[in-house]
Scaffold this motif. Sequence first.
Motif: not given
Length: 332
Positions: A56-72, A81-82, A298-305
């Motif tokens: 759910l917090r990832y959806f916030k991250w996506e929302y903020y990227l959209a507000r800043l017009e960071i696309r693609g 990345t989140f 742990l999730v952070g390190f797995l995502a980074l990998s």
Amino acid sequence: MKGTVRRVVVAMLLGILLYGAFAVWRGIGAIGESLSRFAWTAFAMACSLAFANYVLRYFKWEYYLARLEIRGIAKADSFFTFLSGFVLTVTPGKVGEVFKSLVLYDIHKVPIARTAPIVVAERVTDLIGIITLIVLGSLGFSGGLVWAGVGAVLVASLVATIASRRLSMAIIARIERIPGRIGRIGPRLHQAYDSLALLLKPRNLVVPTLLSIVAWSFECLSLWVILRGFGESTSVPLCAFFYATSTLAGALVPVPGGLGITDTALQEQMMTLGHVDKGTSTAAMILVRFATLWFAVLVGFLALSALKRRHPGMLAAADRTTPAAGGAGEQA
């Protein structure tokens, strides 16, 4: 990366020492007896609820990227990345999660100064969500309202400061006059301010705040599930109150991951307000911290990998200079 791992290891060692001290203080025998009757499926469920919080917090991250017009940016890249920011979630106030801005710059050349304010906006809406849960869970209790009041004042002060461009520019101007490295970040703060002011506009607070309330409700439920695993019948509102107040206390005191603050507040509230015995309350506190805080690392390190596999050259050059303000890099 070596520095990142070193910081996490130090925080983990502090956590182990802290939990060991709790075990000795509360009685290793009592904790062992409580764990012997624990239903470990409850721990797996608590980890699943924590992961639902991250989604759910990832959806916030996506929302903020959209507000800043960071696309693609590919959704998989954005998601990993989140999550990679959780590698440094043990930093005070989770400010180390700005690491994901560095990752996004390294992969897609999005200027760090544009995305770093997202971390501040995330913390603001998280605080609003947690304060809301404290109020909802505090029916019949007054202690949590003190923490809620302190948090509300801090959030309101921050939002009011950012809303006033004149006040914010005056603060940045003072920073620019400080000699040395601190003064040199002034130009970057100008660009970061524009992004942060946009993200904290009232119309941009509604959706992220609602997501925060639901997301942190899942972690409150993780405490309830773990207590149920011990056979305790503590109510959901009371568990929400315990978890939210403890989380807020840990966020307001600048210690890594709230270590010592969140743990003590959580364990003491379970004993004094929830009437959970000391062995069970200590064991439940340790388990819920592993299912939330340390599971996130742990999730952070797995995502980074996963990101390293998708982008083998990511963060590979140890001597590379990373522009914090970024130029006109691509935003692909």
